[in-house]
Design a protein around this motif. Structure first.
Motif, short mmCIF file in Angstrom:
data_model
loop_
_atom_site.label_atom_id
_atom_site.label_comp_id
_atom_site.label_asym_id
_atom_site.label_seq_id
_atom_site.Cartn_x
_atom_site.Cartn_y
_atom_site.Cartn_z
N UNK A 203 86.38 92.28 81.49
CA UNK A 203 85.40 92.81 80.53
C UNK A 203 84.03 92.18 80.69
N UNK A 204 83.80 91.50 81.80
CA UNK A 204 82.53 90.78 81.98
C UNK A 204 81.33 91.70 81.90
N UNK A 205 81.49 92.95 82.39
CA UNK A 205 80.36 93.89 82.38
C UNK A 205 80.53 94.97 81.31
N UNK B 220 80.70 87.02 73.48
CA UNK B 220 79.69 87.50 72.54
C UNK B 220 78.88 88.67 73.05
N UNK B 221 78.96 88.99 74.35
CA UNK B 221 78.23 90.16 74.86
C UNK B 221 78.88 91.46 74.43
N UNK B 222 80.11 91.39 73.92
CA UNK B 222 80.85 92.58 73.52
C UNK B 222 80.67 92.89 72.05
N UNK B 223 80.62 94.16 71.73
CA UNK B 223 80.90 94.59 70.35
C UNK B 223 82.39 94.89 70.32
N UNK B 224 83.13 94.11 69.52
CA UNK B 224 84.59 94.25 69.48
C UNK B 224 84.98 95.03 68.23
N UNK B 225 85.35 96.29 68.44
CA UNK B 225 85.70 97.17 67.33
C UNK B 225 87.21 97.15 67.11
N UNK B 226 87.63 96.54 66.02
CA UNK B 226 89.05 96.52 65.68
C UNK B 226 89.44 97.82 64.99
N UNK B 227 90.73 98.14 65.04
CA UNK B 227 91.22 99.34 64.37
C UNK B 227 92.72 99.21 64.14
N UNK B 228 93.20 99.93 63.15
CA UNK B 228 94.64 99.96 62.88
C UNK B 228 94.89 100.96 61.76
N UNK B 229 96.15 101.12 61.43
CA UNK B 229 96.49 101.96 60.29
C UNK B 229 95.99 101.32 59.00
N UNK B 230 95.86 102.14 57.97
CA UNK B 230 95.20 101.70 56.74
C UNK B 230 95.81 100.45 56.14
#
Length: 200
Positions: A24-26, A49-59
């Motif tokens: 995920x370096x780039x 920190x260069x990543x936007x890390x979008x978490x997700x899961x069921x409610x």
């Protein structure tokens, strides 16, 4: 409410991170499918920190994920998304997808839905990294994985360790080719696919 905690997530996070640092370096915008407790999201987002890390899961898992995110106060972890892989997907495109210990929990039709949805939510240069136990040529890779599979099926008939060939077939149909398959501790694997335009 106490933060949810997974001992497995604590054990596997460093071996996974060692590979994601390279893979995920780039990358810039990651969607984590099935974030569970939220521990991976916080750990990986802090380390990359260069990543936007979008978490997700069921409610039902979102409150626990929010507790981890709120405690960490990282600038690159937006609020978790509600996501059922068999339902509606977010309208954005991501250049990386990550998921850990989810395929054996989902029903097979949900695994199919996950891969079928990838072309609509990923960029043309996207990659997909999935961690967990896998069978090879229809066989368990260890006695512990065979026992784990029996336990899963006792919990729910739709659960079970997936075979690499069947998962790769779904990825190929979605336009992704396998480029890395790395054995990990505790008889798991971390597997990486890239969109075919990137590997052709």
């Amino acid at each position: 409410m106490n933060k949810p905690y997974s001992a497995a997530s604590e054990r596997n996070r460093e071996p996974i991170l060692a590979l994601l640092h390279e893979w995920f370096a780039d990358r810039r915008h990651v969607l984590e499918i099935g974030s569970g407790t939220g521990q991976h999201a916080v750990h990986f987002a802090a380390a990359m920190p260069q990543l936007i890390w979008q978490s997700s899961d069921r409610a039902e898992h979102l409150p626990g994920i929010r507790l981890w995110l709120d405690d960490a106060r990282l600038p690159n972890t937006p609020a978790p998304l509600e996501l059922d892989v068999a339902g509606a997907w977010p309208p954005w495109r991501y250049d990386a997808i990550f998921s850990a210990n989810t395929l054996h929990i989902m029903a097979w039709h949900e695994v199919e839905s996950l891969f079928a949805s990838l072309p609509d939510i990923t960029t043309d240069d996207a990659c997909v990294a999935i961690y967990g136990p896998f069978n090879i040529d229809g066989q368990f890779t260890s006695e512990s994985n065979a026992a784990f599979d029996r336990d899963l099926k006792m919990r729910a008939a739709h659960m079970g360790i997936r075979d690499v060939a069947e998962v790769d077939a779904l990825a190929t149909t979605a336009g992704f080719n396998l480029v890395e398959d790395v054995p990990m501790p505790a008889n798991n694997r971390l597997r990486l696919w890239r969109r075919r335009s990137e590997v052709s």
